[in-house]
Write a protein that holds these residues in place. Sequence first.
Motif, PDB file in Angstrom:
ATOM      1  N   LYS B  89       0.833  -1.210   0.000  1.00  0.00           N
ATOM      2  CA  LYS B  89       0.000   0.000   0.000  1.00  0.00           C
ATOM      3  C   LYS B  89       0.870   1.264   0.000  1.00  0.00           C
ATOM      4  O   LYS B  89       0.622   2.196  -0.764  1.00  0.00           O
ATOM      5  CB  LYS B  89      -0.916  -0.014   1.236  1.00  0.00           C
ATOM      6  CG  LYS B  89      -1.929   1.097   1.215  1.00  0.00           C
ATOM      7  CD  LYS B  89      -2.635   1.260   2.525  1.00  0.00           C
ATOM      8  CE  LYS B  89      -3.388   2.570   2.517  1.00  0.00           C
ATOM      9  NZ  LYS B  89      -3.890   2.927   3.821  1.00  0.00           N
ATOM     10  N   GLU B  93       1.068   4.120  -2.805  1.00  0.00           N
ATOM     11  CA  GLU B  93       0.774   5.509  -2.409  1.00  0.00           C
ATOM     12  C   GLU B  93       1.891   6.439  -2.881  1.00  0.00           C
ATOM     13  O   GLU B  93       1.654   7.558  -3.335  1.00  0.00           O
ATOM     14  CB  GLU B  93       0.619   5.588  -0.879  1.00  0.00           C
ATOM     15  CG  GLU B  93       0.056   6.918  -0.432  1.00  0.00           C
ATOM     16  CD  GLU B  93      -0.295   6.938   1.036  1.00  0.00           C
ATOM     17  OE1 GLU B  93       0.089   5.997   1.766  1.00  0.00           O
ATOM     18  OE2 GLU B  93      -0.953   7.909   1.453  1.00  0.00           O
ATOM     19  N   GLU B 107      -7.322   5.499  -1.793  1.00  0.00           N
ATOM     20  CA  GLU B 107      -7.732   4.243  -1.140  1.00  0.00           C
ATOM     21  C   GLU B 107      -8.492   3.341  -2.115  1.00  0.00           C
ATOM     22  O   GLU B 107      -8.212   2.151  -2.208  1.00  0.00           O
ATOM     23  CB  GLU B 107      -8.616   4.541   0.079  1.00  0.00           C
ATOM     24  CG  GLU B 107      -7.874   5.183   1.249  1.00  0.00           C
ATOM     25  CD  GLU B 107      -6.854   4.273   1.926  1.00  0.00           C
ATOM     26  OE1 GLU B 107      -7.003   3.038   1.832  1.00  0.00           O
ATOM     27  OE2 GLU B 107      -5.886   4.809   2.508  1.00  0.00           O
TER      28      GLU B 107
END
Lengths: 253, 237
Positions: B89, B93, B107
Amino acid sequence: MQQLRALINVSIQELIRMRLWWVLVSLCLLLFALSFLFGSLSFDEKTRMLLHFGFLGVHLSGLGLAVVFGSQLLQKELDHQTCLVVLSRNVSREKFLLSKALTFYVVWGAGGSALVIMLWLLLGAQFSLGKMLLVFSGSYLESAVIFSAALFLSVNTRSLIAGSASLGIYLISHWSQEVAFFGEKVGNPVLSAVGQTSQYLFPRLYEANWRSIYFIEHPISWGYFLWTWTHLCAWVVLLIVASMVTFRRRDLV
Amino acid sequence: MTVLSVRHLSKSFKSGFFEPAYKVLADISFKIEKGRATGFVGLNGAGKTTTLKCILGFIRPQSGSIELNRQSLGYLPERPCYYDFLTAKEFLEFFWKLSVDHSDGFEKACDNVLKEVGLLDSKHVLLKKFSKGMLQRVGLAQALIHHPEVLILDEPMSGLDPDGRIRIKEILFRQKALGRTIFFSSHLLSDMEELCEDLVIIHKGKIVYTGSLESFKKTESLESSFKQLRQQLEGRG
């Protein structure tokens, strides 16, 4: 700006997770502890020993970080080719390199200041914290110059050579004044000329050597402080711009 | 509509200071059309990776020009080497922030792309714990997270086990169906035959074929057509 922040954020995480960072911080804390040991052997010079050893620890940590990170931060990205995916995202090479440099300046600025504050507390806060941070700023500038030199060299050569050469620059930059002085004293014009010339070819790091109780009791003038900062910041800018120019032209094979 | 245009590209390298320069790319030109999957084929050392690196701006060509909209580009390198101290993640990001001006919608985009590559369960796992196949897929996820128009993939299926290859192929099929332009190099001709509509063949730094896959292979398989071409080229010397 968001790109630069993201790049710095990842580089900081990378730097903090490197084992060497913690080794150098531990080495500095060890020197703090040793200073207390040696200080207890002396009645008159206890404070002087504590302060000098403490600043030596901070300075050596900064220098070690500058040499190792300066020569490795970019080189590692090039060797592992992690930078390729980043540079494919409309991120300029200048911005990428700048993020590496800013990472070191930010991390060592914060980490070094924290160590100085710790030293100040260990000394029972008997000196002005502002004066101690002023003394640290000289050491910080030296590290910044050496880091920038190592970064510039790492763009053009292998990291081991870049690290060794930047350490050489550090030594020459500290000894050039003494070589010139020694040459004059012994009447050797060659030695004197070498010393004088090196002062123009290399940054004058000896001007920022304020790591002594003398400079806390007798602070340097603002004029001298500003001159030193301007001189060394100009070297940092020069080296970073030179790194950017050479990095932009380099083929990432 | 052309999304990538390479014109008269040449590149030479020098192995040593006193060594003469050797030509890796010699005046190559080709075009990639929007919405089509194009395979880039060649033997080892033919100049595939150098061409891709020139297109992406990693290598400066001696001459020639490249037209490509870099704002909307996803790239997967040959060796999946990433910041292994990040989780999947955090990794995505990071690339989201490099590509998109705002942080809104990350998200959702992250979950969608991880689902697409089959790594949603490994969202919070550090990349250093990933297998090669998983790294390849998370690499593909970073290339897709900002919904690029063009995907440039360097050997996306090399070194993967059969299951990994099938997974990557399935992802590429879905991307193709979404209308994305895909340009990828590979040694696996059977995969290329399944995926591609167009073909660019490079041999010793020169483009020897550019056009549709069907007209290249005619009635034969891609493998036998490629073999024939190679024999012709080697016969020519």
